[in-house]
Scaffold this active site. Structure first.
Site, PDB file in Angstrom:
ATOM      1  N   ARG A  70     -47.488 -17.282  41.002  1.00  0.00           N
ATOM      2  CA  ARG A  70     -46.614 -17.647  42.114  1.00  0.00           C
ATOM      3  C   ARG A  70     -46.143 -19.087  42.001  1.00  0.00           C
ATOM      4  NH1 ARG A  70     -48.808 -17.485  48.175  1.00  0.00           N
ATOM      5  NH2 ARG A  70     -49.353 -19.647  47.756  1.00  0.00           N
TER       6      ARG A  70
ATOM      7  N   CYS B 119     -44.158 -21.887  44.741  1.00  0.00           N
ATOM      8  CA  CYS B 119     -43.689 -22.124  46.103  1.00  0.00           C
ATOM      9  C   CYS B 119     -42.922 -23.431  46.107  1.00  0.00           C
ATOM     10  CB  CYS B 119     -44.861 -22.186  47.082  1.00  0.00           C
ATOM     11  SG  CYS B 119     -44.340 -22.471  48.786  1.00  0.00           S
TER      12      CYS B 119
END
Length: 131
Positions: free
Chosen positions: A106, A108
């Protein structure tokens, strides 16, 4: 590799912009970014950023399902876009409830603005090959 195939489902928000909800290239599915839009009404969902993140994850799961996959279980990479990093913990809480180990890779990032002036958007990559 096979030719890329457009993936579309009524269970995720539709748009009239020049991009697909998802594109499958071989066993890899690239899911476009979604904001917290209810696919039935086309309206942003009410609620806090956690509820909005749930809606976004529902949309991503629907596109993966529409490509013949197993929803969020097939997601291997996610990018999270937030207009305020103070929402990070709330988004993380919603995200953690929806994914199992091994969690997807991931990224962000905080952005200045998202389409529709929503607070959160996510895109994803899924592996549909099964291992």
């Amino acid at each position: 590799m096979s030719d890329p195939t457009r993936v579309s489902t009524a269970d995720a928000p539709r748009n009239d912009n020049p991009y697909s909800q998802g594109v499958r290239a071989g066993d890899t599915l690239y899911v476009s970014g979604f904001g917290p839009v209810d696919p039935d009404t086309g309206v942003d969902v009410d609620g806090d950023v956690r509820a909005q993140t749930d809606q976004v994850l529902d949309s991503i799961a629907a596109v993966v399902d529409g490509a013949g996959g197993d929803g969020l279980a097939d997601v291997v990479k996610v990018t999270v876009y937030l207009t305020d990093l103070d929402d990070y913990d709330s988004v993380n809480g919603a995200y953690e409830k929806r994914f199992d180990e091994p969690f997807p890779a991931r990224v962000c990032v905080e952005v200045s603005r998202l389409p529709g002036d929503v607070r959160v958007e996510l895109d994803a990559i899924a592996s549909l090959g099964g291992e």
